[in-house]
Design an enzyme around this catalytic site. Structure first.
Site, PDB file in Angstrom:
ATOM      1  N   ASP A  48      16.491 -30.248 -16.824  1.00 10.49           N
ATOM      2  CA  ASP A  48      17.780 -30.657 -17.674  1.00 10.49           C
ATOM      3  C   ASP A  48      18.543 -29.391 -18.495  1.00 10.49           C
ATOM      4  O   ASP A  48      17.995 -28.556 -18.779  1.00 10.49           O
ATOM      5  CB  ASP A  48      17.441 -31.733 -18.794  1.00 10.49           C
ATOM      6  N   ILE A  49      19.861 -29.862 -18.156  1.00  5.10           N
ATOM      7  CA  ILE A  49      20.703 -28.451 -19.000  1.00  5.10           C
ATOM      8  C   ILE A  49      20.619 -28.563 -20.445  1.00  5.10           C
ATOM      9  O   ILE A  49      20.768 -27.433 -20.976  1.00  5.10           O
ATOM     10  CB  ILE A  49      22.069 -28.804 -18.309  1.00  5.10           C
ATOM     11  N   ASN A  90      17.218 -44.406 -19.216  1.00  3.10           N
ATOM     12  CA  ASN A  90      17.927 -45.069 -20.161  1.00  3.10           C
ATOM     13  C   ASN A  90      18.993 -45.764 -19.309  1.00  3.10           C
ATOM     14  O   ASN A  90      19.630 -45.164 -18.342  1.00  3.10           O
ATOM     15  CB  ASN A  90      18.884 -43.864 -20.986  1.00  3.10           C
ATOM     16  N   GLY A 124      21.453 -45.139 -24.451  1.00  2.69           N
ATOM     17  CA  GLY A 124      21.837 -43.843 -24.427  1.00  2.69           C
ATOM     18  C   GLY A 124      21.877 -42.816 -23.086  1.00  2.69           C
ATOM     19  O   GLY A 124      21.903 -41.719 -23.108  1.00  2.69           O
ATOM     20  N   GLN A 125      22.144 -43.768 -22.248  1.00  2.00           N
ATOM     21  CA  GLN A 125      22.979 -43.315 -20.799  1.00  2.00           C
ATOM     22  C   GLN A 125      23.947 -42.733 -21.028  1.00  2.00           C
ATOM     23  O   GLN A 125      25.070 -43.371 -21.500  1.00  2.00           O
ATOM     24  CB  GLN A 125      22.794 -44.398 -19.617  1.00  2.00           C
ATOM     25  N   HIS A 141      18.647 -42.095 -13.342  1.00  3.90           N
ATOM     26  CA  HIS A 141      17.605 -40.941 -13.394  1.00  3.90           C
ATOM     27  C   HIS A 141      16.680 -41.436 -14.223  1.00  3.90           C
ATOM     28  O   HIS A 141      16.718 -42.077 -15.287  1.00  3.90           O
ATOM     29  CB  HIS A 141      18.544 -40.007 -13.762  1.00  3.90           C
TER      30      HIS A 141
END
Ligand code: 5GP
Ligand code: ZN
Length: 117
Positions: free
Chosen positions: A33-34, A90, A96-97, A103
């Protein structure tokens, strides 16, 4: 794979240089994750564009199964299978998506709490 223009996760699937890859198989890609929220934060995505669980169909079962295979593989590879890890999906904005390509978050390397925020 079926893809959607302007989907960042489809872009990563098509150009793996855009992320640090943790795991890949025929149906699934896992990448770091970034914006990690844990020491280990990996995103596991199906190589098919589905917005979220709402769009799953029976024919997508192989992609779903591979997401869990990916999670197990990452857990053992990163040696957090015993210490613990959390898997989160999510669905929709209030959950929270923010990226609307299905994913699973793979989170590990710290303690987690319940209920989640
Ligand atoms: P969501 O909030 O939709 O459940 O999770 C989306 C996740 O994707 C977030 O944790 C966010 O940091 C991550 N993300 C968004 N854009 C990118 C990107 O371009 N590269 C990577 N590696 N992760 C991203
Ligand atoms: Zn996509």
């Amino acid at each position: 794979m079926s893809e959607k223009k302007s989907c960042i996760f489809c872009e990563i699937i098509n150009d793996k240089n855009k992320a640090r890859i943790a795991y890949e198989d025929e149906h699934t890609l896992a990448f770091y994750d970034i914006n990690p929220v844990a020491l280990i934060h990996i995103v596991i995505v199906p190589k098919i564009h589905l917005a979220n669980v709402n769009e799953l169909e029976d024919s997508n079962i192989d992609f779903v199964a591979s997401m869990f295979t990916a999670a197990k593989n990452v857990a053992f590879t990163l040696k957090v299978n015993s210490s613990g890890y959390r898997l989160v999906i999510n669905n929709q904005s209030s959950a929270g998506q923010t990226v609307f390509h299905l994913h699973m978050h793979f989170l590990a390397g710290r303690d987690f709490f319940w209920p989640p925020g």
